[in-house]
Each structure stands twice: as C-alpha cells, then as structure tokens.
Design a protein around this motif. Structure first.
Motif, PDB file in Angstrom:
ATOM      1  N   LEU A 184       0.814  -1.218   0.000  1.00 43.62           N
ATOM      2  CA  LEU A 184       0.000   0.000   0.000  1.00 43.62           C
ATOM      3  C   LEU A 184       0.845   1.264   0.000  1.00 43.62           C
ATOM      4  N   PHE A 185       1.851   1.337   0.863  1.00 49.12           N
ATOM      5  CA  PHE A 185       2.575   2.592   1.062  1.00 49.12           C
ATOM      6  C   PHE A 185       3.964   2.585   0.421  1.00 49.12           C
ATOM      7  N   ALA A 186       4.180   1.742  -0.557  1.00 51.96           N
ATOM      8  CA  ALA A 186       5.501   1.627  -1.181  1.00 51.96           C
ATOM      9  C   ALA A 186       5.968   2.976  -1.728  1.00 51.96           C
ATOM     10  N   GLY A 187       7.171   3.407  -1.287  1.00 57.96           N
ATOM     11  CA  GLY A 187       7.775   4.632  -1.796  1.00 57.96           C
ATOM     12  C   GLY A 187       7.125   5.916  -1.337  1.00 57.96           C
ATOM     13  N   MET A 188       6.300   5.865  -0.297  1.00 57.09           N
ATOM     14  CA  MET A 188       5.570   7.060   0.133  1.00 57.09           C
ATOM     15  C   MET A 188       6.097   7.589   1.451  1.00 57.09           C
ATOM     16  N   ASP A 189       6.003   8.909   1.638  1.00 51.44           N
ATOM     17  CA  ASP A 189       6.326   9.575   2.896  1.00 51.44           C
ATOM     18  C   ASP A 189       5.068  10.320   3.341  1.00 51.44           C
ATOM     19  N   LEU A 190       4.222   9.645   4.109  1.00 54.87           N
ATOM     20  CA  LEU A 190       2.938  10.236   4.482  1.00 54.87           C
ATOM     21  C   LEU A 190       3.073  11.502   5.315  1.00 54.87           C
ATOM     22  N   PRO A 191       3.981  11.576   6.301  1.00 59.23           N
ATOM     23  CA  PRO A 191       4.117  12.846   7.025  1.00 59.23           C
ATOM     24  C   PRO A 191       4.508  14.007   6.113  1.00 59.23           C
ATOM     25  N   LEU A 192       5.410  13.752   5.159  1.00 56.14           N
ATOM     26  CA  LEU A 192       5.807  14.803   4.233  1.00 56.14           C
ATOM     27  C   LEU A 192       4.629  15.259   3.380  1.00 56.14           C
ATOM     28  N   LEU A 193       3.730  14.343   3.085  1.00 58.48           N
ATOM     29  CA  LEU A 193       2.542  14.693   2.304  1.00 58.48           C
ATOM     30  C   LEU A 193       1.466  15.386   3.145  1.00 58.48           C
ATOM     31  N   GLY A 194       1.700  15.458   4.454  1.00 52.30           N
ATOM     32  CA  GLY A 194       0.771  16.182   5.311  1.00 52.30           C
ATOM     33  C   GLY A 194      -0.237  15.320   6.034  1.00 52.30           C
ATOM     34  N   TYR A 195       0.055  14.021   6.190  1.00 52.95           N
ATOM     35  CA  TYR A 195      -0.881  13.116   6.861  1.00 52.95           C
ATOM     36  C   TYR A 195      -0.384  12.752   8.255  1.00 52.95           C
ATOM     37  N   GLU A 196      -1.340  12.521   9.156  1.00 49.50           N
ATOM     38  CA  GLU A 196      -1.006  12.134  10.527  1.00 49.50           C
ATOM     39  C   GLU A 196      -2.061  11.168  11.059  1.00 49.50           C
ATOM     40  N   VAL A 197      -1.666  10.363  12.042  1.00 54.01           N
ATOM     41  CA  VAL A 197      -2.593   9.424  12.670  1.00 54.01           C
ATOM     42  C   VAL A 197      -3.498  10.196  13.630  1.00 54.01           C
ATOM     43  N   THR A 198      -4.810  10.016  13.462  1.00 57.95           N
ATOM     44  CA  THR A 198      -5.770  10.731  14.308  1.00 57.95           C
ATOM     45  C   THR A 198      -6.640   9.788  15.135  1.00 57.95           C
ATOM     46  N   GLU A 199      -6.544   8.488  14.894  1.00 57.49           N
ATOM     47  CA  GLU A 199      -7.331   7.534  15.670  1.00 57.49           C
ATOM     48  C   GLU A 199      -6.655   6.173  15.616  1.00 57.49           C
ATOM     49  N   TYR A 200      -6.699   5.460  16.744  1.00 56.79           N
ATOM     50  CA  TYR A 200      -6.052   4.147  16.854  1.00 56.79           C
ATOM     51  C   TYR A 200      -6.891   3.305  17.796  1.00 56.79           C
ATOM     52  N   VAL A 201      -7.498   2.224  17.266  1.00 50.28           N
ATOM     53  CA  VAL A 201      -8.380   1.384  18.082  1.00 50.28           C
ATOM     54  C   VAL A 201      -8.106  -0.083  17.750  1.00 50.28           C
ATOM     55  N   PRO A 202      -7.582  -0.855  18.689  1.00 53.26           N
ATOM     56  CA  PRO A 202      -7.390  -2.288  18.436  1.00 53.26           C
ATOM     57  C   PRO A 202      -8.673  -3.068  18.702  1.00 53.26           C
ATOM     58  N   SER A 203      -8.867  -4.131  17.938  1.00 52.87           N
ATOM     59  CA  SER A 203      -9.946  -5.078  18.196  1.00 52.87           C
ATOM     60  C   SER A 203      -9.336  -6.473  18.256  1.00 52.87           C
ATOM     61  N   GLN A 204     -10.179  -7.477  18.421  1.00 50.96           N
ATOM     62  CA  GLN A 204      -9.670  -8.840  18.531  1.00 50.96           C
ATOM     63  C   GLN A 204      -9.045  -9.320  17.226  1.00 50.96           C
ATOM     64  N   LYS A 205      -9.576  -8.858  16.081  1.00 51.40           N
ATOM     65  CA  LYS A 205      -9.134  -9.370  14.790  1.00 51.40           C
ATOM     66  C   LYS A 205      -8.368  -8.368  13.955  1.00 51.40           C
ATOM     67  N   SER A 206      -8.213  -7.140  14.430  1.00 51.01           N
ATOM     68  CA  SER A 206      -7.584  -6.113  13.615  1.00 51.01           C
ATOM     69  C   SER A 206      -7.135  -4.957  14.490  1.00 51.01           C
ATOM     70  N   THR A 207      -6.317  -4.089  13.906  1.00 46.80           N
ATOM     71  CA  THR A 207      -5.989  -2.803  14.522  1.00 46.80           C
ATOM     72  C   THR A 207      -6.455  -1.719  13.562  1.00 46.80           C
ATOM     73  N   HIS A 208      -7.372  -0.900  14.023  1.00 50.43           N
ATOM     74  CA  HIS A 208      -7.968   0.131  13.187  1.00 50.43           C
ATOM     75  C   HIS A 208      -7.241   1.457  13.383  1.00 50.43           C
ATOM     76  N   ILE A 209      -6.781   2.032  12.295  1.00 49.21           N
ATOM     77  CA  ILE A 209      -6.043   3.293  12.342  1.00 49.21           C
ATOM     78  C   ILE A 209      -6.660   4.251  11.341  1.00 49.21           C
ATOM     79  N   VAL A 210      -6.901   5.476  11.780  1.00 52.23           N
ATOM     80  CA  VAL A 210      -7.402   6.528  10.898  1.00 52.23           C
ATOM     81  C   VAL A 210      -6.290   7.537  10.693  1.00 52.23           C
ATOM     82  N   VAL A 211      -5.996   7.817   9.436  1.00 50.56           N
ATOM     83  CA  VAL A 211      -4.990   8.803   9.050  1.00 50.56           C
ATOM     84  C   VAL A 211      -5.730   9.949   8.367  1.00 50.56           C
ATOM     85  N   SER A 212      -5.448  11.182   8.801  1.00 53.25           N
ATOM     86  CA  SER A 212      -6.120  12.346   8.249  1.00 53.25           C
ATOM     87  C   SER A 212      -5.122  13.342   7.678  1.00 53.25           C
ATOM     88  N   ARG A 213      -5.567  14.098   6.711  1.00 53.84           N
ATOM     89  CA  ARG A 213      -4.729  15.149   6.142  1.00 53.84           C
ATOM     90  C   ARG A 213      -4.812  16.400   6.983  1.00 53.84           C
TER      91      ARG A 213
END
Length: 215
Positions: A184-213
């Motif tokens: 998904l993120f091959a060759g990308m610099d998300l912070p440089l593009l202006g994105y940051e993590v705004t939500e982080y919620v683990p569940s039993q089957k996954s870890t949910h992360i929201v990234v916002s501009r």
C-alpha cells in the motif's frame, strides 16, 4: 466541499493490501482473503450479503462508518474486474452480480472508454479515462454534497494520497504476513505529504487506524 474518504482498507502486518498472484479465481491474491476476517462477520457485511445477523462491537462500528454520508465511489479498474487492456465486449459487469453493494454512482478509473453501466439497486458504473482529478470532480458532482469513498486498490490509493486529495483514510491492519503482493505505502512519505494518525483502536481481529490530512 465533500470529503474524499477511504474506509475498511485492510492490509497485512507487512503492509500488503492484496496477496501475490491475483487472478479471476483468486482476486485478492494468495492469502488475501485473510485480510478481511475482521470485516466479513460484521453486521454491515452480512446485511450487504442479504443476511440479518452479524457481529457488533469495534469491527462493526468501523465497517458501518464507511457507508455513512457516502454519495459516490471511485474505484481503480482492478477493483471492477480482471479484464486488462481494451474491453473485448460489455459482458463483464463487475464482481458482485446484478445488484452491487454501492447503491450510488461509481466512477471507475481506466485507460479504455466504455459506456456507463446501469445496475440494480441504484448503482451506475461510469468509466473515466481522463485521470484521478477528473474522476473526483465527477464523483463530487454526483454525490451532491455528500462524501466520496475511494475503494482502491493499492495503486489507486497511492495516486490519490500522493496528490494530497484524500481527506481521511481508515486502514485495518490484520495480524497476518503475506510476504509479497500489492504494497500500500511503497515509496511514500505520508508525514511529508501532510498526513497524521488521528485515531487508533485495536480489536480482537484487527488494529484500526485513521490517518487524516492536516489542514
């Protein structure tokens, strides 16, 4: 202005949004179905499949959010089907049968023109040949004030992220390793593009992360 949102985009722990060797019989690649084990039991998915029962909780909450206030979708061509190159005919009508789960206009990115395709349940596929920004403009017009959901795949998501057009992205990290596939993120610099993590919620089957501009 309406937002461009990504929801329920599942990736492996090593960052792949699909496994290797994708094909008509194996559209998610080897091991790719395991990416979505958090999503398949949810009430949202089960209702999409015509069933009434399904799990609730964290996974369901994130699954349901992906359909809230959505007025149009954008898909890469691979998300519509396995056909490559010029369309040989009009016989391929998507992975989902005659009543796809979108129920609104869907704009498919492609290099090869094709007439719009009217399906049951309000879904209309429009095939866009003049790039990602044109597709977004068309989708926003069709959404009529509601948000636009970007469905993928990985290459399409990267194009929109690199252009800083995505407002919010929910990724679900599944506890599996694929080793190779569509990174998904091959060759990308998300912070440089202006994105940051705004939500982080683990569940039993996954870890949910929201990234916002950032504004």
């Amino acid at each position: 202005m309406s937002k461009l949102r990504i929801h329920a985009f599942s990736i492996s722990l090593d960052g792949y949004g699909a496994g290797p060797d994708q094909s008509l019989d194996n559209p998610l690649g080897r091991g790719g179905e395991a990416l979505h084990e958090w999503f398949l039991p949810t009430r949202t998915f089960q209702r999409m499949s015509g069933k009434e029962q399904g799990t609730t909780g964290i996974d369901e909450d994130f699954a349901a959010r992906g359909f809230d206030n959505i007025g149009a979708w954008i898909l890469g061509r691979n998300m519509f089907g396995p056909v490559r190159g010029p369309w040989p005919d009009q016989s391929w009508r998507g992975w989902w049968g005659e009543n796809p789960p979108y129920h609104c206009p869907v704009f498919v990115l492609t290099n090869h023109a094709r007439p719009s395709l009217q399906m049951e349940g309000g879904t209309v596929f429009h095939f866009i040949t003049d790039g990602i920004e044109a597709a977004l403009a068309r989708a926003r017009e069709a959404a009529d004030g509601r948000d636009v959901r970007l469905g993928g795949g990985s290459a399409t998501v990267r194009q929109y992220l690199n252009a800083r057009l995505v407002d919010e992205m929910h990724i679900a990290i599944s506890p599996i390793l694929l080793g190779s596939g569509e990174a998904l993120f091959a060759g990308m610099d998300l912070p440089l593009l202006g994105y940051e993590v705004t939500e982080y919620v683990p569940s039993q089957k996954s870890t949910h992360i929201v990234v916002s501009r950032r504004a």
